[in-house]
Design a protein around this motif. Structure first.
Motif, PDB file in Angstrom:
ATOM      1  N   VAL A  94      -3.447 -22.415  71.523  1.00  0.00           N
ATOM      2  CA  VAL A  94      -4.564 -21.482  71.369  1.00  0.00           C
ATOM      3  C   VAL A  94      -4.943 -20.977  72.756  1.00  0.00           C
ATOM      4  N   GLU A  95      -4.733 -19.674  72.983  1.00  0.00           N
ATOM      5  CA  GLU A  95      -4.930 -19.079  74.311  1.00  0.00           C
ATOM      6  C   GLU A  95      -6.388 -18.974  74.734  1.00  0.00           C
ATOM      7  N   SER A  96      -7.318 -19.076  73.800  1.00  0.00           N
ATOM      8  CA  SER A  96      -8.727 -18.871  74.144  1.00  0.00           C
ATOM      9  C   SER A  96      -9.402 -20.146  74.641  1.00  0.00           C
ATOM     10  N   GLY A  97      -8.640 -21.220  74.786  1.00  0.00           N
ATOM     11  CA  GLY A  97      -9.212 -22.488  75.225  1.00  0.00           C
ATOM     12  C   GLY A  97      -9.028 -22.723  76.703  1.00  0.00           C
ATOM     13  N   ASN A  98      -8.594 -23.921  77.049  1.00  0.00           N
ATOM     14  CA  ASN A  98      -8.486 -24.349  78.439  1.00  0.00           C
ATOM     15  C   ASN A  98      -7.437 -23.551  79.215  1.00  0.00           C
ATOM     16  N   ASP A  99      -6.187 -23.602  78.776  1.00  0.00           N
ATOM     17  CA  ASP A  99      -5.132 -22.834  79.432  1.00  0.00           C
ATOM     18  C   ASP A  99      -5.097 -21.430  78.854  1.00  0.00           C
ATOM     19  N   LYS A 100      -4.563 -20.516  79.615  1.00  0.00           N
ATOM     20  CA  LYS A 100      -4.503 -19.116  79.194  1.00  0.00           C
ATOM     21  C   LYS A 100      -3.057 -18.674  79.051  1.00  0.00           C
ATOM     22  N   LYS A 101      -2.880 -17.498  78.495  1.00  0.00           N
ATOM     23  CA  LYS A 101      -1.563 -16.909  78.252  1.00  0.00           C
ATOM     24  C   LYS A 101      -0.725 -16.858  79.534  1.00  0.00           C
ATOM     25  N   GLU A 102      -1.383 -16.616  80.651  1.00  0.00           N
ATOM     26  CA  GLU A 102      -0.677 -16.500  81.931  1.00  0.00           C
ATOM     27  C   GLU A 102       0.003 -17.812  82.332  1.00  0.00           C
ATOM     28  N   VAL A 103      -0.558 -18.938  81.914  1.00  0.00           N
ATOM     29  CA  VAL A 103       0.047 -20.229  82.231  1.00  0.00           C
ATOM     30  C   VAL A 103       1.379 -20.371  81.499  1.00  0.00           C
ATOM     31  N   VAL A 104       1.432 -19.931  80.245  1.00  0.00           N
ATOM     32  CA  VAL A 104       2.692 -19.953  79.491  1.00  0.00           C
ATOM     33  C   VAL A 104       3.717 -19.071  80.190  1.00  0.00           C
ATOM     34  N   GLU A 105       3.284 -17.886  80.612  1.00  0.00           N
ATOM     35  CA  GLU A 105       4.198 -16.968  81.306  1.00  0.00           C
ATOM     36  C   GLU A 105       4.724 -17.579  82.605  1.00  0.00           C
ATOM     37  N   GLU A 106       3.856 -18.304  83.328  1.00  0.00           N
ATOM     38  CA  GLU A 106       4.262 -18.961  84.564  1.00  0.00           C
ATOM     39  C   GLU A 106       5.276 -20.068  84.278  1.00  0.00           C
TER      40      GLU A 106
END
Length: 141
Positions: A94-106
């Motif tokens: 769930v992107e709206s929590g602690n980690d964000k979409k950008e972390v997955v991309e990284e």
């Protein structure tokens, strides 16, 4: 959740992937655990995520446990998603929590550069908000 004792925060960070900053008065629990391990000549057992320990207890207490119909939902890639993947579950980030979409991309970029160890942090599914879970459940499971 960190432990606050006399104004000091005691933390044990599971993954070195992220840096935690709470306050200037911060102690990490890792060295304290290591000191106790050395003093007692015993190894601590991690029972929280991402360790499989608690999952094994739950699965054993609830037979038959169907991995195909179980979904680990989380907002932390280094804890929730690693836990689900390590247990053989499908995972939903769930992107709206602690980690964000950008972390997955990284993470994807680092895997593409050859860092295979981060593959366990990749979720099966990703949604922007927890309310979008129904789209995943109706289409994927």
């Amino acid at each position: 959740m960190p432990i606050n004792f006399h104004g000091f925060y005691y933390l044990k960070q599971v993954s070195g992937f992220k840096t935690l900053i709470l306050t200037s008065k911060m102690l990490f629990l890792g060295p304290l655990v290591s000191a106790i391990e050395n003093a007692t000549n015993r190894k601590a057992t991690v029972i929280g995520k991402p360790s499989k320990f608690i999952f094994d207890v739950i699965a054993k207490a609830n037979p038959p446990f169907n991995l195909e119909r179980t979904l680990m939902i989380g907002d932390r890639l280094d804890v929730d998603i690693v836990f689900g993947n390590s247990c053989g579950l499908k995972t939903l980030f769930v992107e709206s929590g602690n980690d964000k979409k950008e972390v997955v991309e990284e993470i994807v970029a680092k895997i593409n550069e050859g860092d295979e160890e981060l593959k366990n942090m990749l979720p099966t599914y990703t949604v922007p908000h927890i309310g979008d879970i129904f789209k995943v459940l109706s289409n994927k499971m």
